[in-house]
Design a protein around this motif. Structure first.
Motif, PDB file in Angstrom:
ATOM      1  N   ARG A   1       0.854  -1.178   0.000  1.00 37.24           N
ATOM      2  CA  ARG A   1       0.000   0.000   0.000  1.00 37.24           C
ATOM      3  C   ARG A   1       0.884   1.218   0.000  1.00 37.24           C
ATOM      4  O   ARG A   1       1.890   1.269   0.706  1.00 37.24           O
ATOM      5  CB  ARG A   1      -0.880   0.003   1.246  1.00 37.24           C
ATOM      6  N   ASP A   2       0.498   2.197  -0.767  1.00 34.75           N
ATOM      7  CA  ASP A   2       1.221   3.446  -0.812  1.00 34.75           C
ATOM      8  C   ASP A   2       1.011   4.165   0.518  1.00 34.75           C
ATOM      9  O   ASP A   2      -0.095   4.221   1.036  1.00 34.75           O
ATOM     10  CB  ASP A   2       0.654   4.279  -1.971  1.00 34.75           C
ATOM     11  N   ALA A   3       2.055   4.694   1.082  1.00 28.70           N
ATOM     12  CA  ALA A   3       1.943   5.440   2.330  1.00 28.70           C
ATOM     13  C   ALA A   3       1.597   6.892   2.019  1.00 28.70           C
ATOM     14  O   ALA A   3       2.064   7.457   1.036  1.00 28.70           O
ATOM     15  CB  ALA A   3       3.259   5.372   3.096  1.00 28.70           C
TER      16      ALA A   3
ATOM     17  N   ILE B   1       2.391  10.209   2.256  1.00 28.41           N
ATOM     18  CA  ILE B   1       3.618  10.934   2.576  1.00 28.41           C
ATOM     19  C   ILE B   1       3.728  12.170   1.700  1.00 28.41           C
ATOM     20  O   ILE B   1       3.400  12.148   0.517  1.00 28.41           O
ATOM     21  CB  ILE B   1       4.853  10.036   2.338  1.00 28.41           C
TER      22      ILE B   1
ATOM     23  N   THR C   1       2.601  11.473  -2.420  1.00 21.51           N
ATOM     24  CA  THR C   1       2.240  10.119  -2.854  1.00 21.51           C
ATOM     25  C   THR C   1       0.767  10.038  -3.266  1.00 21.51           C
ATOM     26  O   THR C   1      -0.042  10.907  -2.936  1.00 21.51           O
ATOM     27  CB  THR C   1       2.485   9.085  -1.732  1.00 21.51           C
TER      28      THR C   1
ATOM     29  N   SER D   1       4.575  12.087   7.244  1.00 20.95           N
ATOM     30  CA  SER D   1       3.815  10.868   6.990  1.00 20.95           C
ATOM     31  C   SER D   1       2.658  10.743   7.972  1.00 20.95           C
ATOM     32  O   SER D   1       2.766  11.128   9.127  1.00 20.95           O
ATOM     33  CB  SER D   1       4.720   9.631   7.099  1.00 20.95           C
TER      34      SER D   1
ATOM     35  N   THR E   1       0.597   8.580  10.287  1.00 15.60           N
ATOM     36  CA  THR E   1       0.890   7.352  11.008  1.00 15.60           C
ATOM     37  C   THR E   1      -0.335   6.914  11.786  1.00 15.60           C
ATOM     38  O   THR E   1      -1.194   7.719  12.134  1.00 15.60           O
ATOM     39  CB  THR E   1       2.069   7.555  11.985  1.00 15.60           C
TER      40      THR E   1
END
Length: 133
Positions: free
Chosen positions: A19-21, A23, A36, A116, A118
């Motif tokens: 999975r793309d984070a 960010i 992203t 990012s 989280t």
């Protein structure tokens, strides 16, 4: 002498696990230089709409500019930050997110910030900087 131990340090992820984070990468001037696909899905802005623009573009309305500036100074002083923050979705509503802001230094001494989203469960109480107010 050859190394015959072919033990992998990590197992590769399958397509369902990759999975793309969400960010963003921000330069020292506060300009978004990376974005992203997951960030687009989360806040509604495409990379073309934010890359090259001020990170303030996805922050709450301009009346919060003073707080955003103070937050940037806090990140610089501490070398990063993690906690909850308000981000503006493209449609105008505000999202409360748990963020981690990490300082990155390049070989050329240029700094970048990796921001990012989280999972709140992954933050330890010792690293949380608290909410941005």
């Amino acid at each position: 002498m050859t190394n015959t131990d072919h033990t992998l340090l990590a197992e590769p992820a399958g397509p369902r696990e990759m999975r793309d984070a969400a960010i963003a990468m921000i330069d020292a001037r506060g300009t978004v230089v990376g974005w992203t696909h997951a960030a687009q899905q989360l806040v509604g802005y495409s990379a073309g709409e934010v890359v090259g623009r001020s990170a303030a573009h996805v922050l709450p309305p301009p009346e919060d500019a003073r707080r955003a500036s103070a937050f940037a100074e806090l990140c610089r002083a501490r070398g990063g930050w993690s906690g909850t923050a308000a981000i503006r979705h493209r449609d105008g509503h505000t999202l409360r997110m748990t963020l981690r802001v990490s300082l990155l230094r390049g070989r050329d001494a240029d700094t970048r910030w990796l921001v990012s989203v989280t999972d709140i469960g992954s933050l330890s109480s010792g690293t949380t900087g608290g909410p941005v107010r």
